[in-house]
Each structure stands twice: as structure tokens, then as C-alpha cells.
Design a protein around this motif. Structure first.
Motif, PDB file in Angstrom:
ATOM      1  N   ASP A  35      -4.732  12.448  -3.877  1.00  0.00           N
ATOM      2  CA  ASP A  35      -3.481  12.796  -4.555  1.00  0.00           C
ATOM      3  C   ASP A  35      -3.219  14.293  -4.469  1.00  0.00           C
ATOM      4  O   ASP A  35      -2.097  14.732  -4.174  1.00  0.00           O
ATOM      5  N   VAL A  48       1.112   4.246  -2.806  1.00  0.00           N
ATOM      6  CA  VAL A  48       0.843   5.654  -2.502  1.00  0.00           C
ATOM      7  C   VAL A  48       2.045   6.515  -2.851  1.00  0.00           C
ATOM      8  O   VAL A  48       1.904   7.612  -3.423  1.00  0.00           O
ATOM      9  N   ARG A 105       2.074   6.971  -6.596  1.00  0.00           N
ATOM     10  CA  ARG A 105       1.022   7.913  -6.994  1.00  0.00           C
ATOM     11  C   ARG A 105       1.429   9.346  -6.661  1.00  0.00           C
ATOM     12  O   ARG A 105       1.226  10.274  -7.455  1.00  0.00           O
ATOM     13  N   THR A 106       2.000   9.536  -5.477  1.00  0.00           N
ATOM     14  CA  THR A 106       2.386  10.873  -5.041  1.00  0.00           C
ATOM     15  C   THR A 106       3.485  11.445  -5.921  1.00  0.00           C
ATOM     16  O   THR A 106       3.436  12.615  -6.321  1.00  0.00           O
ATOM     17  N   HIS A 164      -3.526   9.790   2.635  1.00  0.00           N
ATOM     18  CA  HIS A 164      -4.196   8.629   2.040  1.00  0.00           C
ATOM     19  C   HIS A 164      -4.730   7.678   3.112  1.00  0.00           C
ATOM     20  O   HIS A 164      -5.811   7.100   2.938  1.00  0.00           O
ATOM     21  N   ALA A 188      -9.552   8.712  -4.604  1.00  0.00           N
ATOM     22  CA  ALA A 188      -8.094   8.657  -4.687  1.00  0.00           C
ATOM     23  C   ALA A 188      -7.511   9.894  -5.360  1.00  0.00           C
ATOM     24  O   ALA A 188      -6.456  10.398  -4.946  1.00  0.00           O
ATOM     25  N   LEU A 217       1.347  10.012   2.886  1.00  0.00           N
ATOM     26  CA  LEU A 217       0.896   8.715   3.407  1.00  0.00           C
ATOM     27  C   LEU A 217      -0.200   8.910   4.457  1.00  0.00           C
ATOM     28  O   LEU A 217      -1.201   8.178   4.473  1.00  0.00           O
ATOM     29  N   TRP A 260       0.832  -1.211   0.000  1.00  0.00           N
ATOM     30  CA  TRP A 260       0.000   0.000   0.000  1.00  0.00           C
ATOM     31  C   TRP A 260       0.857   1.248   0.000  1.00  0.00           C
ATOM     32  O   TRP A 260       0.634   2.169  -0.796  1.00  0.00           O
ATOM     33  N   SER A 261       1.855   1.303   0.870  1.00  0.00           N
ATOM     34  CA  SER A 261       2.684   2.502   0.959  1.00  0.00           C
ATOM     35  C   SER A 261       3.487   2.706  -0.321  1.00  0.00           C
ATOM     36  O   SER A 261       3.652   3.843  -0.787  1.00  0.00           O
TER      37      SER A 261
END
Length: 302
Positions: free
Chosen positions: A73, A13, A16-17, A59, A69, A56, A9-10
Motif C-alpha cells: 500500500d 487493490v 485499498r489504494t 501489488h 499488503a 496495480l 483483485w484489481s
């Protein structure tokens, strides 16, 4: 990714970031003329480094109420851009006067002091654009306005900038524990709280009890983050930290280690972790990522 491991998950993220920041920042060579170097410095300051703890948290808080989502972001970019701007300015010779950040020369070393100042200014402005753009991704306009106000408070004189002013004034002096905690609630904690609040506000509204529980979580992890920072400044080396180790002692700054000793600071971090976990009990499994981030903040080694 509700069923993914925390590591998966991290990583998702963070990816995505990084992509969202890359798209939001001015393009390489964008603007022409003197703007090219400013835009290069902005990208240098933000991309390709950092723990991204604040996105993090955004999210993770968004998982409490199924926030979109794409909105998360934008909110994650907003808090990370404020953080990046603060680092650029903190490293300047008139502030902490540091030459290393995230394992590479600080912005003023690479681009000069004047451009570093402008880089920080431009990143701060861009952060508010990112927060406002949540309204185009499923967030009610009133909530987007609330996010901008929260971001302003967290970054300003009643938040991070105010805490930094207290920190500068305290160099060479002594602070008791209450004063030290108050300073870091502003300097570090306010932006971590804003990260959680912005993430939660991207989704359905929370009731008063849930909001209060989140704020208690934020108070605990915000202070824990700084306590661990103070421990690492003593224990870790510059290569591990990606910044100059031992700066606090060299600059005669009051810290949790100078006040409580290493063992006392470690105990405080453990107590704050337990408080953070306790604050989340009412959310059940929805707060699993937030609980894991409290562990990450306390257990980190850089």
C-alpha cells in the motif's frame, strides 16, 4: 486474494489504494490558513480518478514473493503520488498547457498556476515519505532506502524529468524510432519499472535471473503503455480519455503513430505484449496478475 479473478483483485487493490492515499494526504481543512487551499488542491489532484496502473503493478509484483499488503500500500502510494505530481506540472501553461485531466479541470485551472506548482512539489515530497514508511510495515530498512533511491532515479533527470526534457526539445522536430523509444523509456517507462521493482522489493529478495526477467517485462510494458497512449490520442475523444484528445498532433510532437502509422503502432503494441508475457514464463502462476496487467495496458481504451 490469490484465488480471486483479475477483476475482483484489481477492484480490491484500487479500493485499498484509494483508502491509503486518502489517509496519507493532509486532511480536508488540515493545517489552517493558507495551507487549507494547498491541501485541498493536493487531494483534488490525487483522489477520485485515474487508472492507478502503477499501484496495480506494485501489488502484482508483490505477489511474486508474498510481500506484506501494508508495505505494498505504501509503495503503491509512493508511485501514484509521483505520477499525480507529474500530471499537475505537465498540464501547466509552460508545459502542455491543458485544461482537462481525469474528466475535470486541471489543477492550475481550478486553483491557479502558482498553487498548482506547489501542489506538485508537495505531492512529490509526500511520495518519498510513503516509500520510507514501508520500513514500518515489514520491509527491511536497507530495502526501504533502496526504494527511495529507485524512486528518485525514476522521477529525476535520468528518468521521467529527463524524458520530459527530451520531449519538449523534440516539439516540431523529428525523432527516429530508436530516439523515440529511448525518450519514452525515460518519460513513461522509468516510473512503470519503479512500480514493479518497489513491489518486488517489498517481499523476499529475488535472484539475479528473476530480477532481469522482471526488468525485461518492465521494458516491454513501459513502451507498450506509451504506444497505446499515442494511438488513443488519435482514435479516442476527450470524454473517453478524460483529457484533451489530439494534443500530440496539435503540438507537432513526434509519436509512434506519426512514425509508424496507426497500424504499425498497433502491431508494435501487440509485439510488446507478447514480449512481456514471455518475460514472465519463469515465474509460473505467481506472475498471473502481471501478465493480466500487460493485457490491460495494451487493450485499454482510455
Amino acid at each position: 486474494m490469490s484465488g480471486a479473478s483479475f477483476g475482483d483483485w484489481s477492484a480490491a487493490v484500487l479500493s485499498r489504494t484509494e483508502s491509503a492515499l486518502d489517509a496519507l494526504l493532509p486532511p480536508v481543512g488540515g493545517g489552517g490558513g493558507a495551507l487549507v487551499r494547498l491541501h485541498e488542491a493536493m487531494r483534488y489532484a490525487v483522489l477520485g480518478g485515474g487508472k492507478r496502473v502503477r499501484p496495480l503493478l506494485v501489488h502484482a509484483a508483490g505477489e511474486l514473493n508474498a510481500a506484506p499488503a501494508a508495505a505494498l500500500d505504501r509503495a503503491g502510494c509512493a508511485v501514484e503520488l509521483i505520477h499525480a505530481y507529474s500530471l499537475v506540472h505537465d498540464d501547466l501553461p509552460c508545459m502542455d498547457d491543458d485544461v482537462l485531466r481525469r474528466g475535470k479541470p486541471t489543477v492550475h485551472v481550478a486553483y491557479g498556476e502558482a498553487l498548482a506548482m506547489l501542489t506538485g512539489d508537495a505531492l512529490q515530497a509526500l511520495a518519498f515519505r510513503a516509500a520510507a514508511e514501508t520500513a514500518a510495515h515489514g520491509v527491511a530498512p536497507a530495502a526501504a532506502v533502496r526504494m527511495c533511491a529507485e524512486l528518485a532515479d525514476a522521477a529525476g533527470s535520468v528518468g521521467m524529468a529527463g524524458g520530459q526534457a527530451i520531449d519538449l526539445a523534440a516539439v516540431g522536430g523529428a525523432l527516429d524510432r530508436t530516439s523515440l523509444e529511448d525518450m519514452h523509456r525515460l518519460k513513461t517507462g522509468a516510473m512503470l519499472r519503479a512500480s514493479v521493482r518497489l513491489g518486488a522489493w517489498c517481499g523476499a529478495p529475488l535472484d539475479a535471473a528473476a530480477s532481469a526477467a522482471l526488468d525485461d517485462y518492465c521494458a516491454a510494458v513501459g513502451l507498450a503503455f506509451q504506444v497505446v497512449d499515442d494511438v488513443l490520442d488519435v482514435e479516442a475523444d476527450s470524454a473517453t480519455l478524460g483529457k484533451t484528445a489530439g494534443k500530440d498532433a496539435a503540438n507537432d510532437k513526434p509519436t509512434f503513430v506519426s512514425l509508424l502509422g496507426l497500424d504499425g503502432a498497433r502491431r508494435l503494441a501487440a509485439e510488446l505484449r507478447a514480449r512481456a508475457h514471455g518475460s514472465l514464463e519463469g515465474f509460473g502462476t505467481r506472475a498471473g496478475r502481471l501478465a493480466a496487467l500487460a493485457d490491460l495496458i495494451v487493450d485499454r481504451r482510455s
